[in-house]
Design a protein around this motif. Structure first.
Motif, short mmCIF file in Angstrom:
data_model
loop_
_atom_site.label_atom_id
_atom_site.label_comp_id
_atom_site.label_asym_id
_atom_site.label_seq_id
_atom_site.Cartn_x
_atom_site.Cartn_y
_atom_site.Cartn_z
N SER A 46 0.21 0.50 -9.21
CA SER A 46 -0.07 -0.04 -7.97
C SER A 46 0.55 -1.40 -7.95
N ASP A 76 0.56 -1.31 0.03
CA ASP A 76 0.05 -0.06 0.01
C ASP A 76 1.04 1.34 0.01
N GLU A 83 0.35 -4.98 -5.64
CA GLU A 83 -0.72 -5.87 -4.59
C GLU A 83 0.02 -7.07 -4.18
N LEU A 96 -7.90 0.96 0.33
CA LEU A 96 -6.67 1.88 0.59
C LEU A 96 -7.41 2.79 1.61
N ARG A 120 -7.58 -8.99 -0.85
CA ARG A 120 -6.95 -8.52 0.34
C ARG A 120 -7.21 -9.27 1.47
#
Length: 153
Positions: A60, A50, A62, A119, A146
């Motif tokens: 991004s 993050d 992950e 987020l 997540r």
């Protein structure tokens, strides 16, 4: 990324710290703490991804888990990094502060959008605003992977 060596290293440290009388207890504790250690490491990796995502915006990073092992998925920004203003591409620079007072309804929508993507509001706004000033779309698919399901041992 195989977490086994890190878990085993922690186990070895715990056993080394125990004296001869505590060895059996240390062995039981080491076995019990292995799963918690894996989960804590996954949380750390997720938080690190993050943080990197905030600096990589609108791209991004992950963390996904397959067969008990985390791996990283990097999504490059739609625009080349050179398209971002100089201050935003220098993570070692000072952090600026802006007081932003949106109408309550907009604030709620921002919070919902950030939550959908897994987020913080700050990370979401940083990514969205970086994309806007760079002239690229700010949306990224929700981070449905997540949450963790299953047994970690």
């Amino acid at each position: 990324m195989d977490l086994t060596r890190y878990v085993d290293g922690l186990r070895a440290e715990l056993l080394a710290a125990a004296g001869p009388q505590e060895a059996a207890l240390a062995e039981r504790l080491a076995a019990a703490v292995a799963s918690a250690t894996r989960l804590a490491m996954l949380d750390v990796l997720s938080d690190a991804a993050d943080e990197i995502t905030r600096d990589l915006a609108p791209g991004s990073v992950e963390v996904r888990v397959r067969e008990r092992n985390p791996y990283f998925v990097v999504t490059a920004p739609d625009a080349p990094p050179a398209a971002l203003p100089e201050a935003e591409s220098a993570p070692e620079g000072p952090v600026g502060r802006i007081n932003f007072r949106p109408p309550e309804q907009l604030k709620q929508r921002i919070e919902e959008a950030a939550a959908r993507e897994g987020l913080s509001v700050n990370a979401w706004m940083t990514r969205a605003l970086s994309a806007v000033v760079a002239g690229v779309p700010a949306h990224r698919p929700p981070r449905s992977d997540r949450s963790f399901v299953g047994w970690v041992g």
